[in-house]
Design a protein around this motif. Sequence first.
Motif, PDB file in Angstrom:
ATOM      1  N   GLN A 147       0.832  -1.205   0.000  1.00  0.00           N
ATOM      2  CA  GLN A 147       0.000   0.000   0.000  1.00  0.00           C
ATOM      3  C   GLN A 147       0.868   1.257   0.000  1.00  0.00           C
ATOM      4  OE1 GLN A 147      -2.377  -0.707   3.513  1.00  0.00           O
ATOM      5  NE2 GLN A 147      -4.036  -1.696   2.375  1.00  0.00           N
ATOM      6  N   LEU A 148       1.939   1.217   0.773  1.00  0.00           N
ATOM      7  CA  LEU A 148       2.869   2.344   0.847  1.00  0.00           C
ATOM      8  C   LEU A 148       3.587   2.533  -0.492  1.00  0.00           C
ATOM      9  CD1 LEU A 148       3.632   4.325   3.072  1.00  0.00           C
ATOM     10  CD2 LEU A 148       5.485   2.799   3.742  1.00  0.00           C
ATOM     11  N   ALA A 149       3.942   1.422  -1.129  1.00  0.00           N
ATOM     12  CA  ALA A 149       4.591   1.481  -2.438  1.00  0.00           C
ATOM     13  C   ALA A 149       3.662   2.102  -3.480  1.00  0.00           C
ATOM     14  CB  ALA A 149       5.010   0.078  -2.868  1.00  0.00           C
ATOM     15  N   SER A 150       2.376   1.760  -3.416  1.00  0.00           N
ATOM     16  CA  SER A 150       1.394   2.328  -4.337  1.00  0.00           C
ATOM     17  C   SER A 150       1.206   3.818  -4.097  1.00  0.00           C
ATOM     18  CB  SER A 150       0.046   1.608  -4.185  1.00  0.00           C
ATOM     19  OG  SER A 150       0.163   0.248  -4.549  1.00  0.00           O
ATOM     20  N   LEU A 151       1.168   4.194  -2.819  1.00  0.00           N
ATOM     21  CA  LEU A 151       1.052   5.613  -2.452  1.00  0.00           C
ATOM     22  C   LEU A 151       2.206   6.403  -3.058  1.00  0.00           C
ATOM     23  CD1 LEU A 151      -0.190   7.888  -0.508  1.00  0.00           C
ATOM     24  CD2 LEU A 151       1.534   7.146   1.128  1.00  0.00           C
ATOM     25  N   LEU A 152       3.380   5.827  -2.976  1.00  0.00           N
ATOM     26  CA  LEU A 152       4.587   6.473  -3.478  1.00  0.00           C
ATOM     27  C   LEU A 152       4.514   6.693  -4.993  1.00  0.00           C
ATOM     28  CD1 LEU A 152       8.075   5.208  -2.238  1.00  0.00           C
ATOM     29  CD2 LEU A 152       7.756   6.791  -4.119  1.00  0.00           C
ATOM     30  N   LEU A 153       4.117   5.649  -5.706  1.00  0.00           N
ATOM     31  CA  LEU A 153       4.070   5.734  -7.166  1.00  0.00           C
ATOM     32  C   LEU A 153       2.907   6.596  -7.660  1.00  0.00           C
ATOM     33  CD1 LEU A 153       4.949   2.073  -8.210  1.00  0.00           C
ATOM     34  CD2 LEU A 153       6.435   4.079  -8.238  1.00  0.00           C
ATOM     35  N   ASN A 154       1.787   6.535  -6.954  1.00  0.00           N
ATOM     36  CA  ASN A 154       0.590   7.269  -7.393  1.00  0.00           C
ATOM     37  C   ASN A 154       0.611   8.742  -7.018  1.00  0.00           C
ATOM     38  OD1 ASN A 154      -0.480   4.896  -8.455  1.00  0.00           O
ATOM     39  ND2 ASN A 154      -1.584   4.384  -6.590  1.00  0.00           N
ATOM     40  N   ASN A 155       1.138   9.052  -5.841  1.00  0.00           N
ATOM     41  CA  ASN A 155       1.081  10.428  -5.345  1.00  0.00           C
ATOM     42  C   ASN A 155       2.402  11.189  -5.480  1.00  0.00           C
ATOM     43  OD1 ASN A 155      -1.409   9.481  -4.622  1.00  0.00           O
ATOM     44  ND2 ASN A 155      -1.270  10.009  -2.467  1.00  0.00           N
ATOM     45  N   GLY A 156       3.473  10.470  -5.786  1.00  0.00           N
ATOM     46  CA  GLY A 156       4.751  11.134  -6.002  1.00  0.00           C
ATOM     47  C   GLY A 156       5.617  11.195  -4.753  1.00  0.00           C
ATOM     48  N   ILE A 157       6.891  11.518  -4.973  1.00  0.00           N
ATOM     49  CA  ILE A 157       7.887  11.467  -3.903  1.00  0.00           C
ATOM     50  C   ILE A 157       7.637  12.531  -2.827  1.00  0.00           C
ATOM     51  CG2 ILE A 157       9.544  12.963  -5.113  1.00  0.00           C
ATOM     52  CD1 ILE A 157      10.532   9.865  -3.074  1.00  0.00           C
ATOM     53  N   LYS A 158       7.187  13.720  -3.217  1.00  0.00           N
ATOM     54  CA  LYS A 158       6.983  14.792  -2.235  1.00  0.00           C
ATOM     55  C   LYS A 158       5.914  14.414  -1.225  1.00  0.00           C
ATOM     56  CE  LYS A 158       6.086  19.729  -1.721  1.00  0.00           C
ATOM     57  NZ  LYS A 158       5.748  21.007  -2.402  1.00  0.00           N
ATOM     58  N   LEU A 190      15.264  13.469  -3.305  1.00  0.00           N
ATOM     59  CA  LEU A 190      16.062  13.107  -4.476  1.00  0.00           C
ATOM     60  C   LEU A 190      15.980  11.616  -4.805  1.00  0.00           C
ATOM     61  CD1 LEU A 190      19.308  15.196  -3.803  1.00  0.00           C
ATOM     62  CD2 LEU A 190      17.558  15.645  -5.537  1.00  0.00           C
ATOM     63  N   GLN A 191      15.303  10.845  -3.950  1.00  0.00           N
ATOM     64  CA  GLN A 191      15.228   9.401  -4.166  1.00  0.00           C
ATOM     65  C   GLN A 191      14.349   9.043  -5.370  1.00  0.00           C
ATOM     66  OE1 GLN A 191      17.124   7.391  -2.642  1.00  0.00           O
ATOM     67  NE2 GLN A 191      17.360   7.881  -0.483  1.00  0.00           N
ATOM     68  N   SER A 192      14.583   7.854  -5.891  1.00  0.00           N
ATOM     69  CA  SER A 192      13.800   7.333  -7.019  1.00  0.00           C
ATOM     70  C   SER A 192      12.502   6.700  -6.525  1.00  0.00           C
ATOM     71  CB  SER A 192      14.618   6.277  -7.768  1.00  0.00           C
ATOM     72  OG  SER A 192      13.792   5.398  -8.492  1.00  0.00           O
ATOM     73  N   PRO A 193      11.333   7.155  -7.007  1.00  0.00           N
ATOM     74  CA  PRO A 193      10.063   6.554  -6.582  1.00  0.00           C
ATOM     75  C   PRO A 193       9.998   5.052  -6.857  1.00  0.00           C
ATOM     76  CG  PRO A 193       9.643   8.654  -7.654  1.00  0.00           C
ATOM     77  CD  PRO A 193      11.104   8.349  -7.846  1.00  0.00           C
ATOM     78  N   ILE A 194      10.464   4.617  -8.028  1.00  0.00           N
ATOM     79  CA  ILE A 194      10.420   3.191  -8.347  1.00  0.00           C
ATOM     80  C   ILE A 194      11.414   2.434  -7.479  1.00  0.00           C
ATOM     81  CG2 ILE A 194      12.118   3.303 -10.248  1.00  0.00           C
ATOM     82  CD1 ILE A 194       8.971   1.065 -10.138  1.00  0.00           C
ATOM     83  N   GLY A 195      12.543   3.060  -7.138  1.00  0.00           N
ATOM     84  CA  GLY A 195      13.535   2.419  -6.286  1.00  0.00           C
ATOM     85  C   GLY A 195      13.013   2.191  -4.881  1.00  0.00           C
ATOM     86  N   LEU A 196      12.391   3.233  -4.290  1.00  0.00           N
ATOM     87  CA  LEU A 196      11.842   3.097  -2.939  1.00  0.00           C
ATOM     88  C   LEU A 196      10.662   2.128  -2.936  1.00  0.00           C
ATOM     89  CD1 LEU A 196      11.889   6.728  -1.452  1.00  0.00           C
ATOM     90  CD2 LEU A 196      13.622   4.937  -1.293  1.00  0.00           C
ATOM     91  N   SER A 197       9.824   2.228  -3.951  1.00  0.00           N
ATOM     92  CA  SER A 197       8.657   1.348  -4.051  1.00  0.00           C
ATOM     93  C   SER A 197       9.079  -0.116  -4.119  1.00  0.00           C
ATOM     94  CB  SER A 197       7.842   1.719  -5.296  1.00  0.00           C
ATOM     95  OG  SER A 197       6.797   0.801  -5.502  1.00  0.00           O
TER      96      SER A 197
END
Length: 284
Positions: A147-158, A190-197
Amino acid sequence: MSMRNEKGVSKITLNGVHYSYIEEGEGQTVLLLHGFTGTKKTWSELIKKLKQNFRVIAIDLLGHGETDSPEDSDRYVMEKAAKDLDDFLTKKQIDRIHLLGYSMGGRLALYFALNFRHRIQSLLLESCTAGLTSEEERLSRIKQDHQLASLLLNNGIKSFVEYWENIPLFSSQNQLSKSHQEKIRAGRLLQSPIGLSNSLKGMGTGIQPSLWDQLDTLEIRSLLICGEYDEKFCFIMGKMNEKFKNSEIKKIPRAGHAIHVEQSEIFATIVSEFFLKSEKEEMS
């Protein structure tokens, strides 16, 4: 083969992934593994202290900093991340290391120590766990991480960073200066959204294997560190310390989860003294 740029940051290719790392100092090697949303620069204050006596290497883990962020979350699993570290040491012609890991990096450090014991001279774990023991806990955590990974990809890094820095685990960091908090935030942005996800999906606490049943087989000299405000992890690490054969635990006053950030000077002194003592014991 590794390559160094003009800033002293080096790159090395491990199993198809380009890793970035910093290397400073001379002597026995200390390898530093950062936590989730961190980078090799997380350790800048600690490196200043350690490089006086050691060869210090801080590496950006998969999906973080300047290391690649593979599209396949399966590439991030603990087994493959640990194999990368072993291959890194082989390529660098380093036989044994002092190993320090924080939070996510602590879980990886523990897995590495259990599976590549011949590599480890001493082990220092900061604010981490040996995993979740029950299937119910693991499935629940996997769901949360996805769920957190989806939040990251859908809503962006900020949006994700705003959420992440306000979770209770990091509440004690509000005591840091505004400039220090801004510096931490800037690094996370500065992190990568796909990397963190993918890091959440592939190397989250739920998906990693539980290591509890192996702890009593580890004879490596170990130090476990937690912050007094981080009651959850002090409890967990206390249980881990009971199972280790050759360990001690230290609870650091006026610190929460990220002791190296909140009490950087005290942390650096404890870490340096532990590794120096391990060196002396090795030689005696």
